[in-house]
Design an enzyme around this catalytic site. Structure first.
Site, PDB file in Angstrom:
ATOM      1  N   ASN A  45       0.808  -1.221   0.000  1.00 47.29           N
ATOM      2  CA  ASN A  45       0.000   0.000   0.000  1.00 47.29           C
ATOM      3  C   ASN A  45       0.843   1.273   0.000  1.00 47.29           C
ATOM      4  O   ASN A  45       0.313   2.373   0.131  1.00 47.29           O
ATOM      5  CB  ASN A  45      -0.948   0.011   1.203  1.00 47.29           C
ATOM      6  CG  ASN A  45      -0.213   0.144   2.534  1.00 47.29           C
ATOM      7  OD1 ASN A  45       1.012  -0.027   2.585  1.00 47.29           O
ATOM      8  ND2 ASN A  45      -0.952   0.438   3.591  1.00 47.29           N
ATOM      9  N   GLY A  46       2.177   1.137  -0.119  1.00 47.43           N
ATOM     10  CA  GLY A  46       3.053   2.300  -0.195  1.00 47.43           C
ATOM     11  C   GLY A  46       3.719   2.695   1.105  1.00 47.43           C
ATOM     12  O   GLY A  46       4.589   3.566   1.119  1.00 47.43           O
ATOM     13  N   GLU A  47       3.329   2.100   2.227  1.00 48.28           N
ATOM     14  CA  GLU A  47       3.980   2.402   3.497  1.00 48.28           C
ATOM     15  C   GLU A  47       5.446   1.954   3.455  1.00 48.28           C
ATOM     16  O   GLU A  47       5.777   0.946   2.833  1.00 48.28           O
ATOM     17  CB  GLU A  47       3.250   1.709   4.648  1.00 48.28           C
ATOM     18  CG  GLU A  47       1.863   2.262   4.911  1.00 48.28           C
ATOM     19  CD  GLU A  47       1.164   1.531   6.055  1.00 48.28           C
ATOM     20  OE1 GLU A  47       1.792   0.646   6.667  1.00 48.28           O
ATOM     21  OE2 GLU A  47      -0.016   1.842   6.316  1.00 48.28           O
ATOM     22  N   ARG A 104      10.298  25.884  -3.033  1.00 51.71           N
ATOM     23  CA  ARG A 104       9.682  26.999  -3.762  1.00 51.71           C
ATOM     24  C   ARG A 104       8.435  27.530  -3.065  1.00 51.71           C
ATOM     25  O   ARG A 104       7.992  28.640  -3.345  1.00 51.71           O
ATOM     26  CB  ARG A 104       9.334  26.559  -5.193  1.00 51.71           C
ATOM     27  CG  ARG A 104      10.537  26.512  -6.118  1.00 51.71           C
ATOM     28  CD  ARG A 104      10.205  25.913  -7.466  1.00 51.71           C
ATOM     29  NE  ARG A 104       9.994  24.472  -7.369  1.00 51.71           N
ATOM     30  CZ  ARG A 104       9.796  23.687  -8.430  1.00 51.71           C
ATOM     31  NH1 ARG A 104       9.760  24.209  -9.639  1.00 51.71           N
ATOM     32  NH2 ARG A 104       9.623  22.386  -8.276  1.00 51.71           N
ATOM     33  N   HIS A 138      16.410  27.565  -2.421  1.00 54.56           N
ATOM     34  CA  HIS A 138      15.730  28.444  -3.365  1.00 54.56           C
ATOM     35  C   HIS A 138      15.723  29.872  -2.850  1.00 54.56           C
ATOM     36  O   HIS A 138      15.891  30.819  -3.622  1.00 54.56           O
ATOM     37  CB  HIS A 138      14.309  27.941  -3.595  1.00 54.56           C
ATOM     38  CG  HIS A 138      13.595  28.631  -4.710  1.00 54.56           C
ATOM     39  ND1 HIS A 138      14.040  28.604  -6.018  1.00 54.56           N
ATOM     40  CD2 HIS A 138      12.456  29.384  -4.729  1.00 54.56           C
ATOM     41  CE1 HIS A 138      13.218  29.304  -6.775  1.00 54.56           C
ATOM     42  NE2 HIS A 138      12.246  29.789  -6.018  1.00 54.56           N
ATOM     43  N   LYS A 202      11.621  39.180 -16.483  1.00 58.22           N
ATOM     44  CA  LYS A 202      10.558  38.240 -16.824  1.00 58.22           C
ATOM     45  C   LYS A 202       9.351  38.468 -15.933  1.00 58.22           C
ATOM     46  O   LYS A 202       9.453  39.069 -14.861  1.00 58.22           O
ATOM     47  CB  LYS A 202      11.039  36.793 -16.699  1.00 58.22           C
ATOM     48  CG  LYS A 202      11.215  36.302 -15.266  1.00 58.22           C
ATOM     49  CD  LYS A 202      11.617  34.835 -15.233  1.00 58.22           C
ATOM     50  CE  LYS A 202      11.674  34.334 -13.793  1.00 58.22           C
ATOM     51  NZ  LYS A 202      12.103  32.934 -13.695  1.00 58.22           N
ATOM     52  N   ARG A 204       5.811  36.419 -14.253  1.00 60.43           N
ATOM     53  CA  ARG A 204       5.285  35.099 -13.917  1.00 60.43           C
ATOM     54  C   ARG A 204       3.921  35.258 -13.266  1.00 60.43           C
ATOM     55  O   ARG A 204       3.723  36.124 -12.411  1.00 60.43           O
ATOM     56  CB  ARG A 204       6.249  34.382 -12.956  1.00 60.43           C
ATOM     57  CG  ARG A 204       5.837  32.955 -12.620  1.00 60.43           C
ATOM     58  CD  ARG A 204       6.739  32.370 -11.541  1.00 60.43           C
ATOM     59  NE  ARG A 204       8.108  32.250 -11.955  1.00 60.43           N
ATOM     60  CZ  ARG A 204       8.597  31.206 -12.623  1.00 60.43           C
ATOM     61  NH1 ARG A 204       7.783  30.216 -12.972  1.00 60.43           N
ATOM     62  NH2 ARG A 204       9.858  31.162 -12.949  1.00 60.43           N
ATOM     63  N   ASP A 234      13.480  23.061 -13.487  1.00 59.30           N
ATOM     64  CA  ASP A 234      12.411  22.077 -13.355  1.00 59.30           C
ATOM     65  C   ASP A 234      11.929  21.654 -14.736  1.00 59.30           C
ATOM     66  O   ASP A 234      12.382  20.672 -15.296  1.00 59.30           O
ATOM     67  CB  ASP A 234      11.284  22.662 -12.515  1.00 59.30           C
ATOM     68  CG  ASP A 234      10.239  21.620 -12.121  1.00 59.30           C
ATOM     69  OD1 ASP A 234      10.321  20.479 -12.617  1.00 59.30           O
ATOM     70  OD2 ASP A 234       9.340  21.933 -11.328  1.00 59.30           O
ATOM     71  N   THR A 235      11.012  22.408 -15.332  1.00 60.77           N
ATOM     72  CA  THR A 235      10.513  22.036 -16.656  1.00 60.77           C
ATOM     73  C   THR A 235      11.364  22.618 -17.785  1.00 60.77           C
ATOM     74  O   THR A 235      11.196  22.237 -18.939  1.00 60.77           O
ATOM     75  CB  THR A 235       9.065  22.503 -16.852  1.00 60.77           C
ATOM     76  OG1 THR A 235       9.012  23.929 -16.718  1.00 60.77           O
ATOM     77  CG2 THR A 235       8.156  21.862 -15.813  1.00 60.77           C
TER      78      THR A 235
END
Length: 326
Positions: A45-47, A104, A138, A202, A204, A234-235
């Protein structure tokens, strides 16, 4: 009544989560220690379950885990490791997170939003962490979220040395991808011998994450090799647009240098096709082969982490690793 006396012995023990074992092995090699063996696995279950195979009583424990995807699993595993060490009577527990997850989210942009970077700090404090070691936050004020010592390391010497050695014959300019990184760009320029500075103006929209618009370049970059610096990618959208803007405004070429390669979604394709001569990261986060491309260079952060761990264990000065500028 008789008394017993003993001379306390300091014992450094290094523990690694499952997110980035290669980095932990490199750190262990530089420290000339072995990673403490452990059993770690996930239930259906991910535990997550963790048990150390050696006694940790009275040790100076350093728990290294990179907060990579799936980030919630990696943070939870490190929390469980810290809890296990606390319950097993480790003397001091230092959480080594090369990349601070949720960094962030360090402030509220609008009402009814969380400050998740603070929540991460609180969770590690409650779990039993005495100290946190991290690389290139950051925003530096995140150090104040943890009620204890925070060793904030900088990858600048590692990245800048590579740039200085590789592009020794080039006329350089250091470029901040936005106005918020200008102070970091100043330190880069100083490290590279007083190069000119520029930044990308820039905008945002806080309601649209991972989206930014590069409006114009501020500074003299004509005919220079521009070094775009950032703490993370990141992207890749912001950096790709920055590279395009710099080349359009007369830059001879562009090199991108960032500490953390998050590289989500289309990042690899964007960076590979943005026109940059080289994209440089450190290995604070694991970068698998499928996310790499010919122009990418990944530098090891392990020597810096090992030096910092040694200084903490030896009650030395972490600041001395950065010539007093930490």
């Amino acid at each position: 009544m008789s008394a017993m006396s003993a001379t306390p012995k300091k014992n450094l023990m290094l523990f690694s989560g499952r997110a980035h074992p290669e980095l932990a092995e490199q750190v262990a090699k530089h420290l000339d220690v072995t990673i403490t063996p452990q059993s770690a696995y996930s239930f259906a279950n991910g535990e997550i379950f963790v048990r150390f195979e050696e006694s940790v009583r009275g040790c100076d424990a350093f728990v290294l885990q990179s907060h990579s995807a799936p980030i919630n699993d990696q943070i939870m595993e490190q929390l469980i490791m810290v809890d296990a060490l606390k319950r097993a009577s480790a003397k001091r527990i230092t959480v080594v997170m090369p990349f601070w997850g949720y960094a962030r989210q360090d402030k509220k942009h609008r009402g009814r939003e969380p400050i998740s970077a603070r929540l991460v700090a609180d969770m590690f404090l409650v779990a039993g962490a005495d100290r946190i070691m991290t690389v290139d936050l950051h925003t530096a004020q995140i150090q104040g979220f943890f009620d204890g010592p925070v060793d904030h390391l900088f990858a600048l010497p590692v990245l800048a040395e590579h740039v200085r050695r590789t592009y020794a014959d080039e006329a350089l300019a250091v470029v901040s991808p936005d106005s918020g990184r200008v102070r970091l760009a100043e330190r880069w320029a100083e490290t590279l011998g007083g190069t000119p500075l520029a930044f990308i103006h820039k905008t945002r929209d806080p309601r649209k994450p991972n989206e930014a618009v590069a409006n114009r370049v501020v500074g003299d970059i004509d005919g220079r090799l521009c070094v775009v610096i950032d703490d993370m990618i990141d992207t890749g959208g912001t950096v790709a647009k920055a590279v395009e803007a710099l080349l359009a405004h007369g830059a001879k070429d562009v090199v991108v240098a960032a500490t953390h390669g998050v590289l989500s979604g289309p990042a690899t394709e964007r960076l590979a096709n943005c026109g940059a001569r080289e994209v440089i990261f450190t290995d604070t986060l694991p970068i698998p082969e499928e996310k790499r491309f010919p122009a990418m260079t990944v530098l090891s952060i392990a020597p810096l982490l090992a030096q910092a761990v040694h200084q903490v264990f030896d009650d030395g000065s972490v600041t001395s690793l950065f010539d007093g500028n930490a």
